[in-house]
Write an enzyme that holds these catalytic residues in place. Structure first.
Site, PDB file in Angstrom:
ATOM      1  CG  HIS A   1      -1.932   1.029   1.412  1.00  0.00           C
ATOM      2  ND1 HIS A   1      -2.415   2.020   0.120  1.00  0.00           N
ATOM      3  CD2 HIS A   1      -2.900   1.432   2.312  1.00  0.00           C
ATOM      4  CE1 HIS A   1      -3.308   2.636   0.488  1.00  0.00           C
ATOM      5  NE2 HIS A   1      -3.599   2.107   1.796  1.00  0.00           N
TER       6      HIS A   1
ATOM      7  CG  HIS B   1      -4.876   0.410  -7.904  1.00  0.00           C
ATOM      8  ND1 HIS B   1      -6.011   0.153  -7.545  1.00  0.00           N
ATOM      9  CD2 HIS B   1      -4.290   1.397  -7.120  1.00  0.00           C
ATOM     10  CE1 HIS B   1      -6.578   1.182  -6.602  1.00  0.00           C
ATOM     11  NE2 HIS B   1      -5.289   1.834  -6.347  1.00  0.00           N
TER      12      HIS B   1
ATOM     13  CG  ASP C   1       2.489   4.405  -4.187  1.00  0.00           C
ATOM     14  OD1 ASP C   1       1.623   3.570  -3.757  1.00  0.00           O
ATOM     15  OD2 ASP C   1       2.435   5.534  -3.496  1.00  0.00           O
TER      16      ASP C   1
HETATM   17  C1  SDX Z   1      -1.649   2.194  -3.455  1.00  0.00           C
HETATM   18  O1  SDX Z   1      -6.307   0.924  -2.998  1.00  0.00           O
HETATM   19  C2  SDX Z   1      -5.775   1.922  -3.221  1.00  0.00           C
HETATM   20  O2  SDX Z   1      -6.445   3.223  -3.988  1.00  0.00           O
HETATM   21  C3  SDX Z   1      -4.288   2.394  -2.972  1.00  0.00           C
HETATM   22  C4  SDX Z   1      -3.610   3.554  -3.559  1.00  0.00           C
HETATM   23  C5  SDX Z   1      -4.073   4.719  -2.709  1.00  0.00           C
HETATM   24  O3  SDX Z   1      -4.252   5.923  -3.330  1.00  0.00           O
HETATM   25  O4  SDX Z   1      -4.639   4.666  -1.732  1.00  0.00           O
HETATM   26  O5  SDX Z   1      -3.659   3.508  -4.797  1.00  0.00           O
HETATM   27  C6  SDX Z   1      -2.099   3.565  -3.056  1.00  0.00           C
HETATM   28  O6  SDX Z   1      -1.417   1.390  -2.291  1.00  0.00           O
HETATM   29  C7  SDX Z   1      -1.025   1.699  -4.803  1.00  0.00           C
HETATM   30  C8  SDX Z   1      -0.545   0.201  -4.763  1.00  0.00           C
HETATM   31  C9  SDX Z   1       0.752   0.327  -4.306  1.00  0.00           C
HETATM   32  N1  SDX Z   1       1.282  -0.996  -4.161  1.00  0.00           N
HETATM   33  C10 SDX Z   1       2.399  -1.490  -4.811  1.00  0.00           C
HETATM   34  O7  SDX Z   1       2.668  -0.879  -5.732  1.00  0.00           O
HETATM   35  C11 SDX Z   1       2.932  -2.926  -4.604  1.00  0.00           C
HETATM   36  C12 SDX Z   1       2.808  -3.852  -5.836  1.00  0.00           C
HETATM   37  N2  SDX Z   1       1.518  -3.806  -6.209  1.00  0.00           N
HETATM   38  C13 SDX Z   1       0.866  -5.261  -5.718  1.00  0.00           C
HETATM   39  O8  SDX Z   1       1.265  -6.091  -4.950  1.00  0.00           O
HETATM   40  C14 SDX Z   1      -0.307  -5.480  -6.053  1.00  0.00           C
HETATM   41  O9  SDX Z   1      -0.630  -5.011  -7.592  1.00  0.00           O
HETATM   42  C15 SDX Z   1      -1.478  -4.681  -5.417  1.00  0.00           C
HETATM   43  C16 SDX Z   1      -1.393  -5.190  -4.064  1.00  0.00           C
HETATM   44  C17 SDX Z   1      -1.504  -3.170  -5.423  1.00  0.00           C
HETATM   45  C18 SDX Z   1      -2.853  -5.419  -5.970  1.00  0.00           C
HETATM   46  O10 SDX Z   1      -3.009  -6.570  -5.581  1.00  0.00           O
HETATM   47  P1  SDX Z   1      -4.154  -7.552  -6.032  1.00  0.00           P
HETATM   48  O11 SDX Z   1      -5.204  -6.863  -6.483  1.00  0.00           O
HETATM   49  O12 SDX Z   1      -4.176  -8.529  -4.725  1.00  0.00           O
HETATM   50  O13 SDX Z   1      -3.605  -8.635  -7.211  1.00  0.00           O
HETATM   51  P2  SDX Z   1      -2.732  -9.786  -6.911  1.00  0.00           P
HETATM   52  O14 SDX Z   1      -1.782  -9.634  -5.851  1.00  0.00           O
HETATM   53  O15 SDX Z   1      -3.594 -10.824  -6.773  1.00  0.00           O
HETATM   54  O16 SDX Z   1      -2.155 -10.055  -8.365  1.00  0.00           O
HETATM   55  C19 SDX Z   1      -2.698 -10.577  -9.342  1.00  0.00           C
HETATM   56  C20 SDX Z   1      -1.569 -10.843 -10.618  1.00  0.00           C
HETATM   57  C21 SDX Z   1      -0.508 -11.858  -9.823  1.00  0.00           C
HETATM   58  O17 SDX Z   1       0.070 -12.538 -10.805  1.00  0.00           O
HETATM   59  P3  SDX Z   1      -0.099 -14.017 -10.640  1.00  0.00           P
HETATM   60  O18 SDX Z   1       0.392 -14.563  -9.133  1.00  0.00           O
HETATM   61  O19 SDX Z   1      -1.776 -14.414 -10.915  1.00  0.00           O
HETATM   62  O20 SDX Z   1       0.548 -14.839 -11.928  1.00  0.00           O
HETATM   63  O21 SDX Z   1      -0.505  -9.645 -10.813  1.00  0.00           O
HETATM   64  C22 SDX Z   1       0.706  -9.823 -10.396  1.00  0.00           C
HETATM   65  C23 SDX Z   1       0.421 -10.920  -9.439  1.00  0.00           C
HETATM   66  O22 SDX Z   1       1.796 -11.665  -9.111  1.00  0.00           O
HETATM   67  N3  SDX Z   1       1.157  -8.631  -9.694  1.00  0.00           N
HETATM   68  C24 SDX Z   1       2.424  -8.123  -9.747  1.00  0.00           C
HETATM   69  C25 SDX Z   1       2.417  -7.053  -9.076  1.00  0.00           C
HETATM   70  N4  SDX Z   1       1.152  -6.615  -8.883  1.00  0.00           N
HETATM   71  C26 SDX Z   1       0.463  -7.757  -9.277  1.00  0.00           C
HETATM   72  N5  SDX Z   1       3.380  -8.813 -10.410  1.00  0.00           N
HETATM   73  C27 SDX Z   1       4.367  -8.092 -10.171  1.00  0.00           C
HETATM   74  N6  SDX Z   1       4.697  -6.912  -9.673  1.00  0.00           N
HETATM   75  C28 SDX Z   1       3.565  -6.153  -9.375  1.00  0.00           C
HETATM   76  N7  SDX Z   1       3.810  -5.062  -8.568  1.00  0.00           N
END
Ligand code: SDX
Length: 384
Positions: free
Chosen positions: A223, A265, A318
């Site tokens: 996050h 996201h 971010d």
């Molecule tokens: C913020 O909610 C909000 O609005 C938050 C925010 C705000 O303004 O308040 O926008 C701010 O928190 C933005 C997000 C910041 N976080 C990150 O950048 C961390 C990296 N991103 C992730 O870990 C992920 O994308 C989440 C946590 C943000 C969302 O995760 P989900 O919806 O639970 O999706 P998931 O983890 O199930 O991923 C789905 C697929 C997976 O692949 P498979 O395992 O199915 O093959 O997408 C891949 C994940 O591995 N994936 C990523 C990835 N994000 C998702 N792979 C590599 N790098 C990534 N960043």
């Protein structure tokens, strides 16, 4: 009771709100009817904070009164700075900031703190919003044994914030970028930290407790902590050789099934984050002024292209913010605390909305553990 379980509450609508929505069809973030990106381009963070807390953009008289209120409330009680100076030097500024927020509650009138009215909450949330920049800068500087600087309201909200962190007035174009970052971070519907604040507010815990709860949730790298992780990534890519090392850096981590912070996201999924699109323009401006920044922006673009090709993922806010704050000279440890300071405006709006029409938030869980067990014959209870 519905049995359908949605991990992470994905796409579960838990509340009605008039604060904001993520309009995926039009690729817009709507804050009280306004396009957040247009607000970031045309007004300043205090105007957006007024919109969030009081429900409308301020008139010129209201702007003057609101800015005066923010300035009058901005300073910190000495006792808070004294405690910050006693924290262990390795304390993370997010933890120091969260501690200081809790300390501030002790300087509130106890009756006001326990007053369940929306008006009392609004007064407390205004004090928290006003004091958050000083508290954040003080947390960082006190931990390093540096002098803690008083707010400098003449520089404006964003300018004073940078002054307290960096100890010098910044150029107007830098302050303008920082102000846009604060607006982009101000509100984003039911993000995990905002939802956490609403849960705390639903128990009628005081506004300080709700903001501290949100701060705890925001720290995680999935996050708010992602901006710090993204900034560290660009520093590592720079050390590894810059633009020509960027693609390999990403591919190596993806091969190890690691996540690249600043991408993906829950709501946008494979759509662009409008905030990242806007803030890429600010990166361009830095690149045009500074060859080092230009190299970092080229690294940024290679990382973005690689993630689009390999994972179909776009940057979230971010990613550009982590790099922009680095280019402004903000220490990486302060990046998530800065996110919280801006988001307090949105959290305040949600806490007020929760209070205005409250019901305790208490979901259920589908039990899958054993049942019908009993302590074995002769089981001897603990002595403690
Ligand atoms: C913020 O909610 C909000 O609005 C938050 C925010 C705000 O303004 O308040 O926008 C701010 O928190 C933005 C997000 C910041 N976080 C990150 O950048 C961390 C990296 N991103 C992730 O870990 C992920 O994308 C989440 C946590 C943000 C969302 O995760 P989900 O919806 O639970 O999706 P998931 O983890 O199930 O991923 C789905 C697929 C997976 O692949 P498979 O395992 O199915 O093959 O997408 C891949 C994940 O591995 N994936 C990523 C990835 N994000 C998702 N792979 C590599 N790098 C990534 N960043």
């Amino acid at each position: 009771m519905t049995e359908e379980i949605r991990p992470g509450l994905q796409d579960v609508v838990v509340a009605r709100t008039e604060v904001s929505t993520l309009d995926l069809e039009r690729e817009r973030i709507v804050v009280r009817g306004y396009d957040l990106i247009e607000l970031a381009r045309t007004v300043r963070f205090p105007d957006v904070a007024h919109l969030l807390l009081r429900g409308h953009l301020p008139s010129s008289e209201e702007q003057a009164a609101f800015c005066r209120e923010l300035a009058d409330l901005a300073g910190l009680p000495d006792g808070v700075v004294d405690v910050l100076r006693r924290l262990p030097r390795d304390t993370h500024p997010m933890d120091a900031q969260r501690t200081a927020l809790s300390l501030l509650a002790g300087y509130e009138d106890p009756q006001a703190l326990e007053d369940p009215s929306v008006e009392a909450a609004e007064r407390a949330l205004m004090r928290i919003l006003a004091r958050a920049p000083a508290l954040t800068a003080a947390s960082y500087r006190a931990l390093r044994g540096e002098p803690v600087l008083e707010p400098n309201p003449g520089l404006g909200f964003a300018g004073s914030f940078l002054w307290m962190i960096q100890g010098r007035p910044r150029e107007p174009e830098i302050v303008a970028v920082f102000d846009r970052i604060l607006t982009c971070y101000s509100e984003h519907e039911l993000a995990a930290s905002t939802f956490t604040a609403r849960v705390a507010a639903s128990t009628l815990a005081d506004p300080y407790a709700a903001v501290v709860a949100a701060a705890a949730a925001l720290k995680g790298p999935l996050h708010g902590g992602a901006n710090e992780a993204a900034a560290r990534m660009f520093a590592q890519i720079r050390m590894a050789g810059g633009e020509r090392a960027a693609e390999a850096y990403v591919l190596e981590r993806l091969a190890r099934r690691e996540r690249i912070m600043g991408f993906g996201h829950r709501v946008y999924m494979h759509r662009p984050d409008p905030r990242a699109v806007l803030l890429r323009e600010d990166l361009e401006a830095f690149a045009a002024r500074d060859p080092d920044a230009a190299e970092m922006v080229r690294c940024y673009d290679v990382v973005v292209e690689t993630m689009a090709r390999e994972k179909g993922l776009h940057p979230n806010a971010d990613l550009p913010i982590g790099l922009l704050l680095h280019l402004i000279g903000i220490p990486v440890e302060l990046m998530t605390p800065i996110f919280l300071c801006a988001r307090i405006a949105g959290i305040a709006a949600h806490v007020l909305e929760q209070r205005a029409d409250n019901r305790l938030i208490r979901p259920r869980a589908a039990y899958e553990g054993p049942s019908g067990l009993a302590p074995p014959e002769g089981f001897t209870p603990s002595a403690c």
